[in-house]
Enzyme design. Structure first.
Site, short mmCIF file in Angstrom:
data_model
loop_
_atom_site.label_atom_id
_atom_site.label_comp_id
_atom_site.label_asym_id
_atom_site.label_seq_id
_atom_site.Cartn_x
_atom_site.Cartn_y
_atom_site.Cartn_z
N CYS A 225 5.79 3.69 19.30
CA CYS A 225 6.91 2.81 19.65
C CYS A 225 6.89 1.47 18.92
CB CYS A 225 6.96 2.62 21.16
SG CYS A 225 7.44 4.15 22.00
N ASP B 129 6.20 -1.82 25.66
CA ASP B 129 5.77 -0.71 26.55
C ASP B 129 4.37 -0.86 27.15
OD1 ASP B 129 8.21 0.14 25.65
OD2 ASP B 129 7.50 1.94 24.64
N LYS C 12 14.24 1.17 27.44
CA LYS C 12 14.66 1.92 26.26
C LYS C 12 14.36 3.40 26.45
CE LYS C 12 10.43 0.96 23.53
NZ LYS C 12 9.92 2.32 23.52
N1 TIU Z 1 5.49 3.55 23.83
C1 TIU Z 1 5.09 4.58 23.07
O1 TIU Z 1 4.42 4.42 22.07
N2 TIU Z 1 5.45 5.86 23.52
C2 TIU Z 1 4.70 6.98 23.27
O2 TIU Z 1 5.06 8.07 23.68
N3 TIU Z 1 3.54 6.79 22.58
C3 TIU Z 1 2.58 7.71 22.31
O3 TIU Z 1 1.67 7.39 21.55
N4 TIU Z 1 2.65 8.91 22.89
#
Ligand code: TIU
Length: 220
Positions: free
Chosen positions: A162, A24, A129
């Protein structure tokens, strides 16, 4: 096989059966005006690791370790976004709302794209995802099966959301997991440290933790 100096003990890296999962590294989490910022977070912390993530990707590409990228995003009609996720909290922008980088966390919008510094090259898999884990409701598992992967190196954001979720999913699927400590970041420094510690505790209950330099040395 080449041992990576790691916590809690050396990681027996097998480059022919390893892949790097970059979680991400999207504008929505790393730039102002995206999903991360809408939740009230300081995104500059995440920007600091970008050169290290880029280095780790380069090291893996040079060693022919497959690089797989993930993007947390949803379909434009939000059919894959549970209301419980969209309605959670009091963000300034909700998933699907129009923001400065297009609709927040929606597939195909500028904000959902991977930042240019770590952009995938031709032939690299990109997994979209809908959840925090990269295995849930995605085609990641068959790709890893096809490639004969048994070990996963992890980088990306955020450490305790994530990244850790995906490491736990990978654990239950039998993969040996190694997290690059300086190629991952959280909006909360104390959560990052706690996540690294709980991953490596109890004899690598979730996985190993090593620096990008130590991973590079083992792959050299
Ligand atoms: N990719 C991921 O970690 N999504 C989140 O929403 N992370 C947060 O720390 N908010």
């Amino acid at each position: 096989m080449s041992d990576v100096a790691a916590r809690p003990f050396p990681f027996p890296l097998d480059p022919e059966h390893a892949a790097l999962i970059v979680i991400d590294m999207q504008r929505d989490f790393i730039e102002k005006g995206g999903f991360g910022a809408s939740l009230g977070n300081d995104v500059t912390r995440l920007q600091a690791i970008v050169p290290t993530v880029a280095r780790l990707i380069g090291v893996c590409r040079s060693a022919n370790v497959p690089v797989i990228h993930t993007r947390e995003c949803h379909l434009p009609d939000l059919s894959d976004c549970p209301p419980a996720k969209r309605e959670r909290g009091k963000p300034t922008l909700r998933i699907g709302d129009e923001g400065p980088m297009g609709r927040v966390l929606i597939k195909g919008e500028p904000g959902a794209e991977i930042i240019p510094e770590v952009f995938p090259i031709e032939g690299e898999h990109v997994i979209d995802k809908p959840g925090k884990g990269a295995f849930y409701a995605t085609g990641l598992q068959p790709i890893l099966d096809e490639l004969g992967i048994t070990q996963l190196i992890f980088a990306g954001v955020t450490t305790e959301v994530c990244v850790q979720t995906t490491m736990r999913e990978a654990n239950d699927r039998g993969y040996e997991c190694l997290l690059a400590s300086d190629a991952t970041e959280s909006y909360f420094p104390e959560f990052k440290q706690a996540a690294l510690d709980m991953i490596a505790a109890q004899g690598a209950i979730v996985g190993w933790v090593a620096t990008t330099e130590d991973i590079a040395r083992a792959l050299a």
